[in-house]
Motif scaffolding. Sequence first.
Motif, short mmCIF file in Angstrom:
data_model
loop_
_atom_site.label_atom_id
_atom_site.label_comp_id
_atom_site.label_asym_id
_atom_site.label_seq_id
_atom_site.Cartn_x
_atom_site.Cartn_y
_atom_site.Cartn_z
N TYR A 116 -84.11 42.39 -7.05
CA TYR A 116 -84.74 43.69 -7.29
C TYR A 116 -85.69 44.08 -6.16
N ARG A 287 -75.18 46.35 -12.77
CA ARG A 287 -75.31 45.09 -13.51
C ARG A 287 -74.16 44.13 -13.21
N GLY A 357 -81.42 41.30 -18.75
CA GLY A 357 -82.33 42.27 -19.35
C GLY A 357 -81.82 42.79 -20.68
N SER A 384 -85.54 38.64 -16.74
CA SER A 384 -85.99 39.92 -17.29
C SER A 384 -86.70 39.65 -18.61
N ARG A 386 -88.55 41.50 -22.19
CA ARG A 386 -88.74 42.64 -23.07
C ARG A 386 -89.81 42.26 -24.10
N GLY A 409 -93.06 45.83 -13.53
CA GLY A 409 -92.53 46.42 -14.74
C GLY A 409 -93.52 47.28 -15.48
N ALA A 413 -91.36 46.11 -20.67
CA ALA A 413 -90.23 45.53 -19.93
C ALA A 413 -90.68 45.14 -18.53
N GLY A 415 -89.52 42.38 -14.89
CA GLY A 415 -88.63 41.44 -14.23
C GLY A 415 -89.43 40.59 -13.27
#
Length: 563
Positions: A116, A287, A357, A384, A386, A409, A413, A415
């Motif tokens: 990322y 993805r 994720g 990831s 959440r 993030g 959420a 990462g």
Amino acid sequence: MKWVIPKHPPDEVIKSLRLFSRIEQQILFNRGYRTEASVSSFLDPDVSIEADPYLIMEMKEAIKRINLALKDSQEIVIYGDYDADGVTAAALLAEALRAVGAHVNVYFPDRFEEGYGLNHQAVERIAVSNASLLITVDCGVRAIDEVAHATELGLDVIITDHHLQGGALPEALAVLNPHRSDTKYPNEGLAGVGVAYKLAQAIFREKGLPTSEEKALLDFVAIGTIADMVPLTGENRALVKLGLEVINTSPRIGLKALMNVSGYREGGIDSTAIGFGLGPRLNAAGRVQSALTAYKLLVEQDPQTAGDLAKELEHLNKKRKQLTLDVVERAIETFKRRDIEPLLMVAEADFHEGVVGLAASRICDEYYRPAIVGKIGESHTRASARSIPGFNITAALEKCSDLLERFGGHEAAAGFSVRNEHLHVLQSRLVSIAKEEMGDEELIPSLAIDSKAEFSELGDKTMQFIDQLQPCGQGNDWPIFCTEQVQVMDRRAVGSDQSHLKMTLRKSSIPFDAIAFRMGGIIKRLPEFIDIAYRLERNTYLGYESLQLNVVDIQFPKGDDLL
């Protein structure tokens, strides 16, 4: 699941909203609208709600540098994140810059090789090209070392991002981010594509282009904003509403092709269609393969090529679904062998990095606690996270920054990348932080009910009011009603794997068709009378449109949760 029933509106609000039905008054009151004037502004937002793009810090510096690039015919590289927000932001800004004569190239990092955000390898590649100016979209606010590296290599850098900053900002030529600690911008909730749009607005206004040129970009804003699940209130709501109009009246060739493979009709796109149909397919490219496929579709002008790209995205999306299911099932099996902590974390070498994720989101929903899923590489684990309301996952990672290589993030959420030798220490520390912040209380998910309702109140008029609430999403959820003592007249499991539950329900002699997704497993335990929480929505089948109930929770009449 605990149902939270709202307080009734006070008499003065009922009087002010007397033109609305009981249910409509309750829905508006729940959202904070208590006067006729505030309701009117909410239901019919217009362009006047948009803030001046120059209220974003350092916008003038960004425009000055872009003007220099235009004047000297310098090449500009747009560096985009690989999700739907980043892809739409890149497409939007590329179109805007080309409209004023810029030489533009677009770069998306490889999720599996580069990870990322802005990275040193990409910066070096861009620096040896003919580029003089690098503009990030939907990333970069924490890329302090990478921006410094780019500057050393002779690149000027403009950051456009909406993620939370760290302790300091990168020393870029301009950092456009409404979440800056020194922000003066009134809407901190812009998505990455929203920030890119504000830059495009400033570019167009600098060149004296008509506002119609700005509006033509709002389809990108609608898709990226909904897909990134930022609040659909205030300026975001206005931008998305206008963007949906663009999509439904003059859709791009690529979007037409995507609608076709997704099963949506032209002119019928709403926030649900984007959130559950178009958005996931655009996300699937980054993805599973490369975000470039989604970008090419968005900017494609040839119908045949667009059709081929849309079919490729459909294939990638199906693959994404299966990969996600595989990771979720394996993660759940792992958790069954452990004590359930207030924060769940699992990482394996053979997890597919592109879906961690999504898997974390599913596990977070399943167990109702923060969840982290990671892919273990040779030296690093990329993961990831959440979270649930009340636990800021990015703030928790901030407390572990000494262990992390990079992270970023929002509250819900995030990462990160961590060296493998620090993985277990990180997990232990995050669990401790979760225990400290959430205490020993049992974590029970809650469901905010907008109003109790009888089937006699659920007609076309109520559905038309829900239409007025669109676009629905974060911060402006689709209304959820509850009805008690509903009779189950018919039931059957549907779907390719029989995982969904189709029912015919009746209350006070009024029948309704209902669908309960992922509840097919309870069909044999379903009693004759149930309490349901649901969304009222339209269902179109073979050209015939009817109202149906989308059931989100089922309880026994006595109040014990069936699920």
